[in-house]
Design a protein around this motif. Structure first.
Motif, PDB file in Angstrom:
ATOM      1  N   GLY A 116       0.785  -1.227   0.000  1.00 56.54           N
ATOM      2  CA  GLY A 116       0.000   0.000   0.000  1.00 56.54           C
ATOM      3  C   GLY A 116       0.814   1.272   0.000  1.00 56.54           C
ATOM      4  N   LYS A 117       2.130   1.164  -0.140  1.00 60.35           N
ATOM      5  CA  LYS A 117       3.017   2.338  -0.113  1.00 60.35           C
ATOM      6  C   LYS A 117       3.489   2.697  -1.519  1.00 60.35           C
ATOM      7  CE  LYS A 117       3.231   2.557   4.415  1.00 60.35           C
ATOM      8  NZ  LYS A 117       2.594   3.601   5.152  1.00 60.35           N
ATOM      9  N   ILE A 118       3.594   3.994  -1.764  1.00 62.51           N
ATOM     10  CA  ILE A 118       4.067   4.510  -3.052  1.00 62.51           C
ATOM     11  C   ILE A 118       5.252   5.430  -2.786  1.00 62.51           C
ATOM     12  CG2 ILE A 118       3.496   5.940  -5.051  1.00 62.51           C
ATOM     13  CD1 ILE A 118       0.593   5.048  -4.686  1.00 62.51           C
ATOM     14  N   SER A 119       6.283   5.338  -3.635  1.00 63.94           N
ATOM     15  CA  SER A 119       7.432   6.243  -3.539  1.00 63.94           C
ATOM     16  C   SER A 119       7.940   6.514  -4.947  1.00 63.94           C
ATOM     17  CB  SER A 119       8.536   5.640  -2.674  1.00 63.94           C
ATOM     18  OG  SER A 119       9.026   4.463  -3.271  1.00 63.94           O
ATOM     19  N   GLY A 120       8.737   7.562  -5.071  1.00 61.53           N
ATOM     20  CA  GLY A 120       9.302   7.857  -6.373  1.00 61.53           C
ATOM     21  C   GLY A 120       9.763   9.287  -6.504  1.00 61.53           C
ATOM     22  N   VAL A 121       9.846   9.724  -7.758  1.00 60.68           N
ATOM     23  CA  VAL A 121      10.327  11.060  -8.107  1.00 60.68           C
ATOM     24  C   VAL A 121       9.395  11.655  -9.162  1.00 60.68           C
ATOM     25  CG1 VAL A 121      12.248  12.340  -9.129  1.00 60.68           C
ATOM     26  CG2 VAL A 121      12.713  10.415  -7.622  1.00 60.68           C
ATOM     27  N   ASN A 133       5.982  10.519  -1.808  1.00 59.88           N
ATOM     28  CA  ASN A 133       5.582   9.518  -0.833  1.00 59.88           C
ATOM     29  C   ASN A 133       4.066   9.457  -0.852  1.00 59.88           C
ATOM     30  OD1 ASN A 133       8.026   8.573   0.539  1.00 59.88           O
ATOM     31  ND2 ASN A 133       8.272  10.753   0.967  1.00 59.88           N
ATOM     32  N   GLY A 134       3.516   8.256  -0.712  1.00 59.67           N
ATOM     33  CA  GLY A 134       2.073   8.158  -0.727  1.00 59.67           C
ATOM     34  C   GLY A 134       1.558   6.788  -0.366  1.00 59.67           C
ATOM     35  N   THR A 135       0.239   6.664  -0.487  1.00 59.45           N
ATOM     36  CA  THR A 135      -0.437   5.409  -0.182  1.00 59.45           C
ATOM     37  C   THR A 135      -1.493   5.125  -1.239  1.00 59.45           C
ATOM     38  OG1 THR A 135      -2.083   6.542   1.189  1.00 59.45           O
ATOM     39  CG2 THR A 135      -0.131   5.655   2.317  1.00 59.45           C
ATOM     40  N   ILE A 136      -1.870   3.846  -1.320  1.00 62.44           N
ATOM     41  CA  ILE A 136      -2.964   3.429  -2.184  1.00 62.44           C
ATOM     42  C   ILE A 136      -3.845   2.492  -1.374  1.00 62.44           C
ATOM     43  CG2 ILE A 136      -1.550   1.600  -3.194  1.00 62.44           C
ATOM     44  CD1 ILE A 136      -3.221   1.973  -5.778  1.00 62.44           C
ATOM     45  N   PHE A 179      -8.121   4.526  -4.134  1.00 56.42           N
ATOM     46  CA  PHE A 179      -7.716   5.914  -3.974  1.00 56.42           C
ATOM     47  C   PHE A 179      -6.209   5.987  -3.753  1.00 56.42           C
ATOM     48  CE2 PHE A 179     -12.179   6.099  -2.994  1.00 56.42           C
ATOM     49  CZ  PHE A 179     -12.573   7.255  -3.648  1.00 56.42           C
ATOM     50  N   VAL A 180      -5.598   6.976  -4.395  1.00 56.26           N
ATOM     51  CA  VAL A 180      -4.167   7.224  -4.273  1.00 56.26           C
ATOM     52  C   VAL A 180      -3.986   8.592  -3.625  1.00 56.26           C
ATOM     53  CG1 VAL A 180      -2.021   7.611  -5.553  1.00 56.26           C
ATOM     54  CG2 VAL A 180      -3.614   5.836  -6.303  1.00 56.26           C
ATOM     55  N   CYS A 181      -3.203   8.649  -2.555  1.00 57.80           N
ATOM     56  CA  CYS A 181      -2.852   9.904  -1.891  1.00 57.80           C
ATOM     57  C   CYS A 181      -1.342  10.089  -2.020  1.00 57.80           C
ATOM     58  CB  CYS A 181      -3.233   9.869  -0.418  1.00 57.80           C
ATOM     59  SG  CYS A 181      -4.984   9.702  -0.116  1.00 57.80           S
ATOM     60  N   LEU A 182      -0.930  11.222  -2.578  1.00 57.93           N
ATOM     61  CA  LEU A 182       0.497  11.488  -2.788  1.00 57.93           C
ATOM     62  C   LEU A 182       0.891  12.823  -2.172  1.00 57.93           C
ATOM     63  CD1 LEU A 182       0.832  10.549  -6.564  1.00 57.93           C
ATOM     64  CD2 LEU A 182       1.381   9.122  -4.591  1.00 57.93           C
ATOM     65  N   THR A 183       2.087  12.873  -1.612  1.00 57.52           N
ATOM     66  CA  THR A 183       2.689  14.109  -1.137  1.00 57.52           C
ATOM     67  C   THR A 183       3.981  14.309  -1.909  1.00 57.52           C
ATOM     68  OG1 THR A 183       1.761  13.865   1.068  1.00 57.52           O
ATOM     69  CG2 THR A 183       3.692  15.277   0.856  1.00 57.52           C
ATOM     70  N   HIS A 206      -0.062  18.193  -2.862  1.00 61.46           N
ATOM     71  CA  HIS A 206      -0.705  16.939  -2.484  1.00 61.46           C
ATOM     72  C   HIS A 206      -1.741  16.549  -3.543  1.00 61.46           C
ATOM     73  CE1 HIS A 206       1.061  17.367   1.502  1.00 61.46           C
ATOM     74  NE2 HIS A 206       0.774  18.644   1.371  1.00 61.46           N
ATOM     75  N   PHE A 207      -1.874  15.245  -3.774  1.00 61.82           N
ATOM     76  CA  PHE A 207      -2.830  14.725  -4.732  1.00 61.82           C
ATOM     77  C   PHE A 207      -3.761  13.735  -4.040  1.00 61.82           C
ATOM     78  CE2 PHE A 207       0.691  16.010  -7.338  1.00 61.82           C
ATOM     79  CZ  PHE A 207       0.146  16.409  -8.550  1.00 61.82           C
TER      80      PHE A 207
END
Length: 108
Positions: A23-28, A46-49, A53-57, A70-71
């Motif tokens: 459930g974790k998202i990372s990247g550039v 950094n974010g979650t799914i 729903f996807v939440c990104l910072t 933020h998305f």
């Protein structure tokens, strides 16, 4: 208008390179904006799914600039597309803004 004086009336092009682990998202992310000159900035993601729903910072890699972005996105069409909102702090206007946004998957 951006903090460096570029008008936001011209489209901003974002390129995201993200990885998902459970459930974790990372990247550039790289954003290009401004006209007639284009400015490019890079963010750490950094974010979650969860539950479609996807939440990104996004945090800017520059230490001398304020940038909060933020998305909140809903996954649509079997992950080929996401729709939602981006919120960000507008330094010159001294306010938090939001805009509707659509993401489309572009394979390599």
């Amino acid at each position: 208008e951006t903090a460096r004086g570029y008008p936001l009336t011209f489209p901003t092009d974002y390129t995201f390179e993200i990885k998902q682990f459970a459930g974790k998202i990372s990247g550039v992310a790289t954003a290009e904006f401004g006209h007639p000159e284009r400015e490019s900035v890079t963010y750490n993601i950094n974010g979650t799914i969860k539950d479609n729903f996807v939440c990104l910072t996004l945090l800017l890699n520059e230490t001398n600039r304020i940038s909060h972005c933020h998305f909140l996105l809903q996954i649509i069409d079997s992950a080929e597309r996401m729709e939602g909102y981006m919120t960000f702090y507008a330094l010159k206007a001294n306010e938090i803004n939001a805009m509707e946004i659509e993401w489309k998957y572009v394979g390599k």
